[in-house]
Design an enzyme around this catalytic site. Structure first.
Site, short mmCIF file in Angstrom:
data_model
loop_
_atom_site.label_atom_id
_atom_site.label_comp_id
_atom_site.label_asym_id
_atom_site.label_seq_id
_atom_site.Cartn_x
_atom_site.Cartn_y
_atom_site.Cartn_z
N GLU A 107 1.04 -0.75 0.18
CA GLU A 107 0.33 -0.04 0.07
C GLU A 107 0.50 0.82 -0.04
OE1 GLU A 107 -3.77 -1.10 2.19
OE2 GLU A 107 -2.51 -0.68 3.68
N CYS A 120 3.73 8.46 0.67
CA CYS A 120 4.21 7.36 1.73
C CYS A 120 4.15 6.41 0.68
CB CYS A 120 3.40 7.31 2.87
SG CYS A 120 3.82 5.85 4.11
N CYS A 127 6.39 -6.64 7.13
CA CYS A 127 8.25 -6.42 7.54
C CYS A 127 8.33 -7.16 8.21
CB CYS A 127 7.48 -5.22 8.02
SG CYS A 127 8.67 -4.10 8.88
N CYS A 131 7.44 -4.99 15.43
CA CYS A 131 7.33 -4.34 15.91
C CYS A 131 5.63 -4.26 16.48
CB CYS A 131 7.32 -2.47 15.73
SG CYS A 131 8.99 -2.23 15.54
N CYS A 134 2.54 -2.56 15.62
CA CYS A 134 2.65 -2.20 13.90
C CYS A 134 1.87 -2.92 12.98
CB CYS A 134 3.94 -1.68 13.45
SG CYS A 134 3.88 -1.01 11.56
N GLU A 182 10.39 -2.15 6.51
CA GLU A 182 11.93 -1.56 7.38
C GLU A 182 12.48 -0.62 5.60
OE1 GLU A 182 14.95 0.57 8.34
OE2 GLU A 182 13.85 -0.05 9.78
N SER A 215 13.27 5.88 7.11
CA SER A 215 12.86 6.24 8.33
C SER A 215 13.41 4.65 8.31
CB SER A 215 11.22 5.72 8.62
OG SER A 215 10.87 4.61 7.54
N SER A 238 12.97 5.87 13.99
CA SER A 238 12.26 5.19 15.05
C SER A 238 12.37 5.30 16.43
CB SER A 238 10.65 4.46 14.42
OG SER A 238 10.70 4.16 13.36
N LEU A 239 11.72 5.71 17.64
CA LEU A 239 13.21 4.98 18.47
C LEU A 239 12.32 5.08 19.44
CD1 LEU A 239 16.01 5.22 19.87
CD2 LEU A 239 15.13 7.98 20.71
N HIS A 240 10.48 5.82 20.05
CA HIS A 240 9.74 5.65 20.59
C HIS A 240 9.81 5.20 21.94
CE1 HIS A 240 7.60 4.82 17.01
NE2 HIS A 240 8.85 3.65 16.33
N ASN A 318 -2.17 4.44 16.35
CA ASN A 318 -2.92 4.89 15.73
C ASN A 318 -3.31 3.20 15.80
OD1 ASN A 318 -3.56 7.55 14.03
ND2 ASN A 318 -1.29 6.34 13.42
N CYS A 361 -0.29 5.96 10.01
CA CYS A 361 1.38 5.33 10.77
C CYS A 361 1.38 3.91 11.45
CB CYS A 361 2.06 6.46 11.28
SG CYS A 361 4.00 5.89 12.08
#
Length: 368
Positions: A107, A120, A127, A131, A134, A182, A215, A238-240, A318, A361
């Site tokens: 997508e 995007c 992936c 994570c 996600c 990724e 990213s 992407s640390l989070h 999200n 996201c």
């Protein structure tokens, strides 16, 4: 804990046939010459594809009718076909589900803003980073996308924006590698795609490198390699969370490269390119939204990257199907922003677009 492979890239299984966008200018001329045609036909193809955003040789009137089908088969095979399109935000957000030549699906999301148009794009089908918050990561990795499959998402988005798909004709100005996958796990193809996207026409789409963001969850060797590519794109990490204990769970690759290593690599990238690094932080209720984590994040970034070289992009989580996690309440979010800023680090909240159509996201999860 997910065990990650020692290699970045997935096998080439199912990779599509070679395409014009996979090739450098010299390689295109060689490919055309191998067909027994004058090398300048490659330049004509490039002007049509990158400059006029056409991919069908039947529409290329400057090519002799007798060679159009030959060039289509050799250099412009169909790679990604739109299956469905969904819109929201008054038509200013458009999610496209693409089908590859082998039937796998990915997508992309085209978004219109008052001052820009952004797409995007996906770099992989699924992936492998796993994570847990996600949707894409929970589906696993099917395969890498080719350079041309990535470029095709951008070309078709640029053509759609030009033709008024966002409400009025506009020029695509920004490309973010924040869709499925990724990007740095598909390193060579992503870097080649960035070159095609940023090179001036007729060799590329002519989008400014400053409008391109790549990213990563923190693949340190790949970040170091990217710093030497001469590409002045924005790096988004992407640390989070600023602490290794929690990040080992939220971003499983942290079991290999800890927070300090990731930030050191980000600093090397910033020093090499002169570009400010964006720190992506999905804010999750009662998981990583505590005030002390905001203070730790600000202090760590100030020390490791300096305030001049870093910006925190806070992302309200999200929702994804079956997830037990939720976005932090607005007062918690506001306090988090204030505490990061108190450390002297720039911090803003991302404008969430496309939630209604699972285009925001972390929500992309095409049925592949």
């Amino acid at each position: 804990m997910t065990t990650l492979p020692l290699v970045f890239e997935a096998p080439r299984r199912g990779m599509p046939p070679s395409h014009l966008a996979d090739l450098s200018r010299a390689q295109r001329r060689e490919a055309v010459a191998a067909l027994g045609l004058p090398a300048f036909r490659a330049d004509q193809l490039s002007r049509q594809y990158f400059g006029r955003l056409r991919a069908d040789p039947a529409e290329m009137s400057d090519l002799p009718a007798g060679v159009r089908e030959q060039l289509r088969e050799a250099l412009l095979p169909p790679l990604v076909t739109p299956v469905t399109e969904q819109t929201c935000d008054g038509g200013r957000t458009r999610k496209t589900l693409w089908s590859g030549h082998d039937g796998v699906r990915a997508e992309s999301v085209l978004m219109g803003y008052p001052d820009r148009a952004t797409v995007c794009v996906s770099s992989q089908v699924g992936c492998g980073m796993a994570c847990p918050f996600c949707a894409t990561g929970q589906g696993g990795l099917r395969r890498n996308l080719s350079c041309a499959e990535i470029v095709e998402q951008v070309r078709q988005a640029a053509a759609a924006a030009r033709d008024g798909a966002l409400g009025e004709p506009t020029r695509l100005s920004n490309v973010v590698f924040m869709g499925m996958g990724e990007p740095l796990a598909n390193y060579r193809r992503v870097v080649d795609a960035v070159r095609r996207i940023t090179e001036p026409a007729p060799d590329g789409l002519g989008i400014s490198a400053r409008g391109v963001t790549v990213s990563t969850v923190g693949l340190v060797p790949a970040i170091n390699k990217l710093a030497g590519e001469g590409l002045a794109v924005t790096l988004a990490v992407s640390l989070h969370t600023p602490d290794d204990e929690l990040r080992d769970t939220l971003v499983p690759v942290n079991s290999r490269w800890k927070v300090s290593e990731v930030l050191s690599a980000a600093r090397r990238y910033a020093d090499a390119t002169g570009r400010r690094v964006s720190i992506e932080y999905a804010l999750i209720r009662d998981v990583n939204d505590q005030p002390w984590r905001a203070e730790k994040l600000g202090k760590l970034l100030r020390e490791r990257l300096t305030t001049r070289l870093v910006h925190v992009n806070l992302i309200p989580l999200n929702p994804t199907p079956g997830s037990e996690w939720d976005a932090s309440p607005l007062p918690v979010q506001e306090e988090f922003v204030d505490r990061v800023r108190a450390a002297g680090v720039a911090c803003t909240v991302r404008d969430t677009r496309g939630r209604e159509i699972a285009a925001a996201c972390g929500q992309l999860a095409a049925d592949s």
